[in-house]
Enzyme design. Structure first.
Site: not given
Length: 369
Positions: A137, A141
């Site tokens: 993640y 991102k």
């Protein structure tokens, strides 16, 4: 203005849809399935998959602004959903915006893209990206934020090449936390360009949350919630309605040849909260006892490292109960200087933490008491 909200049926997405409607914006939502709440708001729902460029292109068609909120958050050990949603999906959003002549793109990033394994207190947007990633993640991102911002003032085109960076699934795992785009000189006064801005909220909370708070309550009630570290770590948080406000302000502030296009902003409540006191306060809203169990950060880090290795070797793709990334988020302090958002976006939290907790209590008592 006609605006598209990706993930408009989600937690933050629905609040943003409501904020835009209240401001008289013509809103549509893009997600994989229909949401009854959006039907009740009489919002057009454009269905499709972020991984399909054709679906995304149809979704952005006719829109002046796009709010790209949808993401795969989790701490799963399987890299594919992170790539498909956070990398490929965001790449498709940018490319579709440029092809369909969208003027404004607001991207929902996250504070963790710059998180190190040590506490970060009062840092601002000049803080570099994390030197190494502790999870898919955080990695995906960070990459997505960079190519969204790099597309700022890019002329509308059918074949934007993302600065020549290979964002294929085969290549993305080897990308460094910071990668080089071609330094293109662009005219900020051209009207046939895309303007972009990124926001970095942390721990979005409030009524109607279906993930963060419900999971805390479930683990606490099952006796599976343990305090990590010494319990004095401070965290930036943001009440969901304030986060929606920040997105609308960021869109409104995308004015050519100003400081906002191409920038990033931390947004949060006025003051950071003690992580574990806040968790205990949330539990108390529905009469769940405070967290009593505790483990050291070193133990949590060691456990997370071991579980990540076990899951990787076994080929398991679900969420371990502990990871290195989760250990840092539960034990270290992460809060930020939001002066830039106040000055350039005019962002000030309209809903105080105290008022937000009152509203959260009403919601939780109705759902979980």
């Amino acid at each position: 203005m006609r605006a598209l909200v990706t993930g408009g049926g989600g937690f933050l997405g629905q609040y943003l849809v409501e904020r835009l409607l209240n401001d008289g914006v013509d809103v549509c939502s893009f997600s994989r399935s229909r949401h009854a709440e959006l039907d009740n708001l009489k919002v057009e729902q454009r269905l499709g998959n972020l991984a399909s460029f054709d679906d995304v292109e149809r979704a952005v068609q006719g829109c002046d602004a796009v709010f790209h909120i949808a993401a795969f958050p989790s701490i799963s050990m399987d890299p594919r959903p992170y790539y498909v949603t956070n990398i490929l999906g965001t790449r498709n959003i940018v490319a579709a915006c440029l092809k369909r002549k969208v003027r404004r793109l607001v991207y929902t990033s996250t504070q963790c893209v710059a998180n190190t394994i040590e506490s970060q207190e009062g840092v601002d947007e000049s803080t570099p990206f994390a030197p190494r990633f502790l999870g898919w993640y955080q990695m995906t991102k960070a990459i997505a934020e960079q190519f969204v911002r790099a597309a700022n003032y890019a002329p509308w085109t059918d074949d934007y090449d993302f600065g020549g960076v290979d964002l294929s699934e085969k290549q993305f795992r080897s990308l460094h936390s910071v990668f080089e785009f071609r330094n293109e000189k662009r005219d900020p006064l051209r009207e046939d360009t895309l303007m972009t801005v990124a926001l970095r909220p942390h721990l979005i909370w409030g009524p109607r949350d279906r993930h963060l708070v419900p999971r805390l309550l479930q683990r606490a009630r099952n006796g599976k919630l343990s305090r990590v570290g010494n319990g004095d770590n401070l965290l930036a948080t943001i009440y969901v309605q304030n986060c929606a406000d920040a997105h609308k302000l960021a869109c409104d502030a995308l004015i050519p040849n100003t400081s906002v296009p191409g920038s990033v902003y931390y947004v949060s409540q006025t003051e950071p909260l003690n992580c574990w006191k806040w968790i205990d306060d949330i539990l108390a809203l529905v009469n769940v006892p405070p967290v009593k169990k505790k483990i050291s950060f070193k133990t949590a880090w060691t456990l997370g490292t071991a579980l990540e290795n076990i899951y990787r070797l076994a080929g398991w793709k679900s969420e371990p109960v502990m990871t290195r990334f989760l250990a840092t988020q539960l034990a270290k302090s992460y809060w930020f200087n939001t002066a830039k958002a106040r000055k350039e976006l005019g962002f000030v939290p309209n809903v105080s933490t105290e008022e937000g907790m009152k509203r959260l209590k009403v919601d939780l008592c109705a759902r979980f008491a």
